[in-house]
Write a protein that holds these residues in place. Structure first.
Motif, PDB file in Angstrom:
ATOM      1  N   ARG A 175      82.915  31.285  24.751  1.00 30.28           N
ATOM      2  CA  ARG A 175      82.591  30.099  25.539  1.00 30.28           C
ATOM      3  C   ARG A 175      82.147  28.978  24.608  1.00 30.28           C
ATOM      4  O   ARG A 175      81.443  29.208  23.626  1.00 30.28           O
ATOM      5  CB  ARG A 175      81.498  30.416  26.551  1.00 30.28           C
ATOM      6  CG  ARG A 175      81.094  29.207  27.388  1.00 30.28           C
ATOM      7  CD  ARG A 175      80.314  29.597  28.616  1.00 30.28           C
ATOM      8  NE  ARG A 175      79.724  28.420  29.268  1.00 30.28           N
ATOM      9  CZ  ARG A 175      79.458  28.343  30.562  1.00 30.28           C
ATOM     10  NH1 ARG A 175      79.725  29.363  31.356  1.00 30.28           N
ATOM     11  NH2 ARG A 175      78.920  27.251  31.072  1.00 30.28           N
ATOM     12  N   THR A 176      82.551  27.759  24.914  1.00 30.85           N
ATOM     13  CA  THR A 176      82.173  26.616  24.085  1.00 30.85           C
ATOM     14  C   THR A 176      80.755  26.156  24.417  1.00 30.85           C
ATOM     15  O   THR A 176      80.152  26.589  25.398  1.00 30.85           O
ATOM     16  CB  THR A 176      83.169  25.456  24.260  1.00 30.85           C
ATOM     17  OG1 THR A 176      83.248  25.099  25.650  1.00 30.85           O
ATOM     18  CG2 THR A 176      84.552  25.858  23.773  1.00 30.85           C
TER      19      THR A 176
ATOM     20  N   TRP B 131      81.786  31.891  34.151  1.00 27.61           N
ATOM     21  CA  TRP B 131      82.437  30.860  33.357  1.00 27.61           C
ATOM     22  C   TRP B 131      83.377  30.038  34.224  1.00 27.61           C
ATOM     23  O   TRP B 131      83.366  28.808  34.173  1.00 27.61           O
ATOM     24  CB  TRP B 131      83.231  31.481  32.206  1.00 27.61           C
ATOM     25  CG  TRP B 131      82.410  32.151  31.148  1.00 27.61           C
ATOM     26  CD1 TRP B 131      81.065  32.401  31.185  1.00 27.61           C
ATOM     27  CD2 TRP B 131      82.887  32.674  29.906  1.00 27.61           C
ATOM     28  NE1 TRP B 131      80.679  33.054  30.035  1.00 27.61           N
ATOM     29  CE2 TRP B 131      81.765  33.238  29.238  1.00 27.61           C
ATOM     30  CE3 TRP B 131      84.139  32.747  29.305  1.00 27.61           C
ATOM     31  CZ2 TRP B 131      81.887  33.842  27.985  1.00 27.61           C
ATOM     32  CZ3 TRP B 131      84.258  33.349  28.063  1.00 27.61           C
ATOM     33  CH2 TRP B 131      83.141  33.884  27.406  1.00 27.61           C
TER      34      TRP B 131
ATOM     35  N   ARG C 190      86.860  36.442  24.102  1.00 23.23           N
ATOM     36  CA  ARG C 190      86.917  34.995  24.273  1.00 23.23           C
ATOM     37  C   ARG C 190      85.518  34.420  24.035  1.00 23.23           C
ATOM     38  O   ARG C 190      84.516  35.073  24.286  1.00 23.23           O
ATOM     39  CB  ARG C 190      87.416  34.614  25.666  1.00 23.23           C
ATOM     40  CG  ARG C 190      88.692  35.314  26.118  1.00 23.23           C
ATOM     41  CD  ARG C 190      89.803  35.310  25.073  1.00 23.23           C
ATOM     42  NE  ARG C 190      91.040  35.856  25.610  1.00 23.23           N
ATOM     43  CZ  ARG C 190      91.794  36.752  24.988  1.00 23.23           C
ATOM     44  NH1 ARG C 190      91.436  37.222  23.803  1.00 23.23           N
ATOM     45  NH2 ARG C 190      92.918  37.180  25.540  1.00 23.23           N
TER      46      ARG C 190
ATOM     47  N   ILE D 283      85.901  37.335  29.675  1.00 23.70           N
ATOM     48  CA  ILE D 283      85.677  36.086  30.398  1.00 23.70           C
ATOM     49  C   ILE D 283      84.829  36.388  31.627  1.00 23.70           C
ATOM     50  O   ILE D 283      85.282  37.068  32.549  1.00 23.70           O
ATOM     51  CB  ILE D 283      87.015  35.429  30.802  1.00 23.70           C
ATOM     52  CG1 ILE D 283      87.830  35.089  29.551  1.00 23.70           C
ATOM     53  CG2 ILE D 283      86.780  34.180  31.643  1.00 23.70           C
ATOM     54  CD1 ILE D 283      89.223  34.559  29.845  1.00 23.70           C
TER      55      ILE D 283
ATOM     56  N   PRO E 236      86.890  25.222  28.033  1.00 24.71           N
ATOM     57  CA  PRO E 236      85.688  25.913  28.493  1.00 24.71           C
ATOM     58  C   PRO E 236      85.372  27.134  27.637  1.00 24.71           C
ATOM     59  O   PRO E 236      84.215  27.518  27.492  1.00 24.71           O
ATOM     60  CB  PRO E 236      86.026  26.302  29.934  1.00 24.71           C
ATOM     61  CG  PRO E 236      87.525  26.368  29.960  1.00 24.71           C
ATOM     62  CD  PRO E 236      87.994  25.331  28.991  1.00 24.71           C
ATOM     63  N   TRP E 237      86.422  27.737  27.105  1.00 23.58           N
ATOM     64  CA  TRP E 237      86.273  28.844  26.164  1.00 23.58           C
ATOM     65  C   TRP E 237      87.491  28.842  25.256  1.00 23.58           C
ATOM     66  O   TRP E 237      88.446  28.092  25.456  1.00 23.58           O
ATOM     67  CB  TRP E 237      86.130  30.189  26.885  1.00 23.58           C
ATOM     68  CG  TRP E 237      87.188  30.476  27.895  1.00 23.58           C
ATOM     69  CD1 TRP E 237      88.418  31.027  27.703  1.00 23.58           C
ATOM     70  CD2 TRP E 237      87.097  30.236  29.309  1.00 23.58           C
ATOM     71  NE1 TRP E 237      89.110  31.126  28.890  1.00 23.58           N
ATOM     72  CE2 TRP E 237      88.313  30.662  29.900  1.00 23.58           C
ATOM     73  CE3 TRP E 237      86.101  29.703  30.152  1.00 23.58           C
ATOM     74  CZ2 TRP E 237      88.564  30.563  31.266  1.00 23.58           C
ATOM     75  CZ3 TRP E 237      86.358  29.609  31.512  1.00 23.58           C
ATOM     76  CH2 TRP E 237      87.568  30.033  32.055  1.00 23.58           C
TER      77      TRP E 237
ATOM     78  N   TRP F 173      80.417  20.954  27.271  1.00 22.80           N
ATOM     79  CA  TRP F 173      80.563  20.901  28.728  1.00 22.80           C
ATOM     80  C   TRP F 173      79.955  19.620  29.293  1.00 22.80           C
ATOM     81  O   TRP F 173      80.539  18.982  30.165  1.00 22.80           O
ATOM     82  CB  TRP F 173      79.893  22.125  29.371  1.00 22.80           C
ATOM     83  CG  TRP F 173      80.684  23.389  29.247  1.00 22.80           C
ATOM     84  CD1 TRP F 173      80.986  24.074  28.093  1.00 22.80           C
ATOM     85  CD2 TRP F 173      81.277  24.136  30.313  1.00 22.80           C
ATOM     86  NE1 TRP F 173      81.722  25.197  28.375  1.00 22.80           N
ATOM     87  CE2 TRP F 173      81.919  25.265  29.731  1.00 22.80           C
ATOM     88  CE3 TRP F 173      81.319  23.973  31.690  1.00 22.80           C
ATOM     89  CZ2 TRP F 173      82.596  26.216  30.496  1.00 22.80           C
ATOM     90  CZ3 TRP F 173      81.990  24.918  32.459  1.00 22.80           C
ATOM     91  CH2 TRP F 173      82.627  26.018  31.863  1.00 22.80           C
TER      92      TRP F 173
END
Length: 231
Positions: free
Chosen positions: A52-53, A88, A50, A84, A16-17, A58
């Motif tokens: 996030r993708t 998220w 961090r 974060i 997710p990240w 997703w």
């Protein structure tokens, strides 16, 4: 972050990240940190944000063939880093709830931060590279999470007596990479024998080596690749 993965104990990996911070002895030769630096994916450490993708990453999870999803191979879901965002994790719980065809495996070195809504397709585990970390993390996991659980005894850098806890699944393996700390045969035999006595699934992933597959995965003449009953 991959529809298919070379990690033998899961079907897919989803991040997710990206990003994390070393927290214990098992992090010394972290493959994720090495990969992140090699491919310039994200900075590592307490001062690094961090990342996030992508939304396409997703969305892709919903199209994957049903299987076990390791979340997150390049991060820690329960990392308490301030970058974060709360949404998220909220989005992750929503994704998990919308993909009941998958068993989600959440592995952490930070069990004290476990906070998960009631999700029937989640299995939570902790990394226990030696006895000190097993004593520290397993009781916290069991106090914070009453659902299906597992232990990653990898990289094994010391013996661990698992007999005092009733775990569902133990994954064991040696350390990979240059400068690795070779494990001892008896550590894995003891973990396996303990699992057999307690009726716990035992998965022997690798001996460890310069590359993840260099040392092979045969223990006492056979491959131990037992899975627990799916959630």
């Amino acid at each position: 972050m991959a529809q298919n993965t070379g990690i033998a104990w899961c079907s897919h990996t989803f991040n997710p990240w990206l990003g994390c911070t070393r927290v214990s002895e098992g992090c010394v030769h972290c493959y994720a940190e090495t990969m992140a630096a090699r491919f310039n994916m994200v900075d590592w450490g307490p001062r690094a944000e961090r990342k996030r993708t992508s939304e396409s990453n997703w969305r892709a999870v919903k199209r994957w063939k049903p299987g076990r999803v390791f979340c997150a191979s390049m991060a820690d879901v329960f990392d308490d880093h301030p970058s974060i965002q709360p949404e998220w994790r909220a989005d992750l719980w929503q994704l998990i709830s919308e993909t009941p065809q998958h068993e989600w495996l959440l592995l952490t070195k930070r069990p004290e931060s476990i906070d998960v809504p009631s999700l029937p397709n989640v299995r939570i585990g902790v990394t226990t590279e030696n006895q000190e970390r097993a004593d520290e993390r397993i009781p916290v996991l069991l106090s914070k999470w009453s659902g299906p659980n597992f232990v990653s005894y990898e990289p094994a850098i010391g013996p661990v007596d698992f007999s005092r806890w009733r775990m569902d699944w133990i994954i064991a393996g040696g350390e990979s990479g240059r400068g690795r700390r070779p494990p001892e045969l008896q550590w894995f035999r003891d973990a396996r024998d303990c699992c057999e006595r307690l009726g716990t699934a035992f998965f022997f992933k690798q001996w460890g080596g310069i590359t993840p597959k260099a040392g092979g995965k045969v223990l006492d003449g056979r491959e131990w690749c037992e899975f627990p009953v799916a959630v």
